[in-house]
Structure formats: C-alpha cells, structure tokens
Design a protein around this motif. Sequence first.
Motif, PDB file in Angstrom:
ATOM      1  N   ILE A 188     106.403  46.439 103.991  1.00  0.00           N
ATOM      2  CA  ILE A 188     106.922  45.090 103.770  1.00  0.00           C
ATOM      3  C   ILE A 188     105.870  44.048 104.132  1.00  0.00           C
ATOM      4  N   ALA A 189     105.229  44.222 105.278  1.00  0.00           N
ATOM      5  CA  ALA A 189     104.203  43.261 105.701  1.00  0.00           C
ATOM      6  C   ALA A 189     103.070  43.198 104.682  1.00  0.00           C
ATOM      7  N   ALA A 190     102.643  44.341 104.196  1.00  0.00           N
ATOM      8  CA  ALA A 190     101.557  44.378 103.208  1.00  0.00           C
ATOM      9  C   ALA A 190     101.978  43.662 101.928  1.00  0.00           C
ATOM     10  N   THR A 191     103.217  43.830 101.523  1.00  0.00           N
ATOM     11  CA  THR A 191     103.701  43.178 100.305  1.00  0.00           C
ATOM     12  C   THR A 191     103.795  41.670 100.502  1.00  0.00           C
ATOM     13  N   ILE A 192     104.253  41.226 101.661  1.00  0.00           N
ATOM     14  CA  ILE A 192     104.293  39.787 101.951  1.00  0.00           C
ATOM     15  C   ILE A 192     102.884  39.209 101.877  1.00  0.00           C
ATOM     16  N   ARG A 193     101.949  39.868 102.531  1.00  0.00           N
ATOM     17  CA  ARG A 193     100.559  39.384 102.510  1.00  0.00           C
ATOM     18  C   ARG A 193     100.009  39.324 101.084  1.00  0.00           C
ATOM     19  N   GLU A 194     100.226  40.396 100.334  1.00  0.00           N
ATOM     20  CA  GLU A 194      99.707  40.484  98.975  1.00  0.00           C
ATOM     21  C   GLU A 194     100.288  39.385  98.077  1.00  0.00           C
ATOM     22  N   LEU A 195     101.601  39.213  98.118  1.00  0.00           N
ATOM     23  CA  LEU A 195     102.235  38.205  97.269  1.00  0.00           C
ATOM     24  C   LEU A 195     101.832  36.791  97.680  1.00  0.00           C
ATOM     25  N   ALA A 196     101.726  36.548  98.973  1.00  0.00           N
ATOM     26  CA  ALA A 196     101.309  35.220  99.445  1.00  0.00           C
ATOM     27  C   ALA A 196      99.865  34.928  99.035  1.00  0.00           C
ATOM     28  N   GLN A 197      98.993  35.913  99.163  1.00  0.00           N
ATOM     29  CA  GLN A 197      97.598  35.734  98.741  1.00  0.00           C
ATOM     30  C   GLN A 197      97.527  35.490  97.239  1.00  0.00           C
ATOM     31  N   HIS A 198      98.295  36.234  96.485  1.00  0.00           N
ATOM     32  CA  HIS A 198      98.302  36.077  95.033  1.00  0.00           C
ATOM     33  C   HIS A 198      98.803  34.685  94.640  1.00  0.00           C
ATOM     34  N   ARG A 199      99.812  34.209  95.343  1.00  0.00           N
ATOM     35  CA  ARG A 199     100.375  32.883  95.053  1.00  0.00           C
ATOM     36  C   ARG A 199      99.366  31.796  95.415  1.00  0.00           C
ATOM     37  N   GLY A 200      98.653  31.990  96.533  1.00  0.00           N
ATOM     38  CA  GLY A 200      97.595  31.063  96.921  1.00  0.00           C
ATOM     39  C   GLY A 200      98.049  29.988  97.897  1.00  0.00           C
ATOM     40  N   PRO A 201      97.074  29.297  98.483  1.00  0.00           N
ATOM     41  CA  PRO A 201      97.373  28.228  99.450  1.00  0.00           C
ATOM     42  C   PRO A 201      98.201  27.112  98.817  1.00  0.00           C
ATOM     43  N   GLY A 202      99.126  26.588  99.594  1.00  0.00           N
ATOM     44  CA  GLY A 202      99.951  25.498  99.121  1.00  0.00           C
ATOM     45  C   GLY A 202     101.127  25.930  98.270  1.00  0.00           C
ATOM     46  N   LYS A 203     101.242  27.204  97.989  1.00  0.00           N
ATOM     47  CA  LYS A 203     102.346  27.742  97.196  1.00  0.00           C
ATOM     48  C   LYS A 203     103.176  28.669  98.071  1.00  0.00           C
ATOM     49  N   THR A 204     104.440  28.820  97.736  1.00  0.00           N
ATOM     50  CA  THR A 204     105.322  29.677  98.535  1.00  0.00           C
ATOM     51  C   THR A 204     106.037  30.672  97.639  1.00  0.00           C
ATOM     52  N   LEU A 205     106.675  31.627  98.288  1.00  0.00           N
ATOM     53  CA  LEU A 205     107.460  32.614  97.569  1.00  0.00           C
ATOM     54  C   LEU A 205     108.773  32.831  98.299  1.00  0.00           C
ATOM     55  N   CYS A 206     109.715  33.339  97.577  1.00  0.00           N
ATOM     56  CA  CYS A 206     111.030  33.634  98.135  1.00  0.00           C
ATOM     57  C   CYS A 206     111.014  35.041  98.743  1.00  0.00           C
ATOM     58  N   PRO A 207     111.660  35.245  99.866  1.00  0.00           N
ATOM     59  CA  PRO A 207     111.724  36.587 100.438  1.00  0.00           C
ATOM     60  C   PRO A 207     112.294  37.624  99.464  1.00  0.00           C
ATOM     61  N   SER A 208     113.162  37.183  98.568  1.00  0.00           N
ATOM     62  CA  SER A 208     113.727  38.132  97.611  1.00  0.00           C
ATOM     63  C   SER A 208     112.655  38.685  96.665  1.00  0.00           C
ATOM     64  N   GLU A 209     111.583  37.937  96.437  1.00  0.00           N
ATOM     65  CA  GLU A 209     110.484  38.446  95.613  1.00  0.00           C
ATOM     66  C   GLU A 209     109.843  39.668  96.269  1.00  0.00           C
ATOM     67  N   VAL A 210     109.739  39.624  97.590  1.00  0.00           N
ATOM     68  CA  VAL A 210     109.187  40.748  98.339  1.00  0.00           C
ATOM     69  C   VAL A 210     110.116  41.947  98.212  1.00  0.00           C
ATOM     70  N   ALA A 211     111.392  41.714  98.459  1.00  0.00           N
ATOM     71  CA  ALA A 211     112.374  42.796  98.386  1.00  0.00           C
ATOM     72  C   ALA A 211     112.443  43.397  96.988  1.00  0.00           C
ATOM     73  N   ARG A 212     112.398  42.561  95.967  1.00  0.00           N
ATOM     74  CA  ARG A 212     112.466  43.056  94.584  1.00  0.00           C
ATOM     75  C   ARG A 212     111.219  43.844  94.205  1.00  0.00           C
ATOM     76  N   ALA A 213     110.074  43.464  94.761  1.00  0.00           N
ATOM     77  CA  ALA A 213     108.844  44.204  94.476  1.00  0.00           C
ATOM     78  C   ALA A 213     108.903  45.614  95.064  1.00  0.00           C
ATOM     79  N   LEU A 214     109.606  45.757  96.178  1.00  0.00           N
ATOM     80  CA  LEU A 214     109.678  47.046  96.865  1.00  0.00           C
ATOM     81  C   LEU A 214     110.841  47.922  96.399  1.00  0.00           C
ATOM     82  N   ALA A 215     111.941  47.300  96.046  1.00  0.00           N
ATOM     83  CA  ALA A 215     113.142  48.068  95.656  1.00  0.00           C
ATOM     84  C   ALA A 215     113.901  47.304  94.576  1.00  0.00           C
ATOM     85  N   PRO A 216     113.423  47.352  93.343  1.00  0.00           N
ATOM     86  CA  PRO A 216     114.032  46.560  92.269  1.00  0.00           C
ATOM     87  C   PRO A 216     115.531  46.789  92.088  1.00  0.00           C
ATOM     88  N   ASP A 217     116.002  47.991  92.339  1.00  0.00           N
ATOM     89  CA  ASP A 217     117.411  48.292  92.111  1.00  0.00           C
ATOM     90  C   ASP A 217     118.298  48.070  93.328  1.00  0.00           C
TER      91      ASP A 217
END
Length: 78
Positions: free
Chosen positions: A2-31
Amino acid sequence: MIAATIRELAQHRGPGKTLCPSEVARALAPDDWRALMPEVRRTADALAAAGEIVVMQKGKAVSACTARGAIRIGLKAP
C-alpha cells in the motif's frame, strides 16, 4: 504494498496535485477495493507522520485516520 502504491501514484500525479485514497485501493484490488480503504488511510497517515506525503481535507492538513469524509493525498511541498 500500500505504501509503495501511495508513493508511486503521488509521484506520478506530481507536486501540487492530489489523489483520492480510493485510487490506491482500486489499483491494488479493483474488485474489492472498499475492504482496503481503512488500511489505505492508516498507511497514508503513517506516511504523512513520516513527512513523505500530506493528507488534506478542504485545503488543510489532517489525519487520515480521524478525518471524516473525503480526503486527498499528495506529495509534501518542497
């Protein structure tokens, strides 16, 4: 994982941008992503406490574990 996915998605989004926690959860367990939400919030809170990310609600830093409602995760400002 989970931590690695949060880091990866935040880095991909970039500075000044945010993501929803559900994006992390959906990336790990879509169903079955909803089951992961409490752990995603706990992990985001730990990463924020370590200074790696920020957890925001209505433009203010909050605890991912105690905030009620929607939160956003982003990179810590340089």
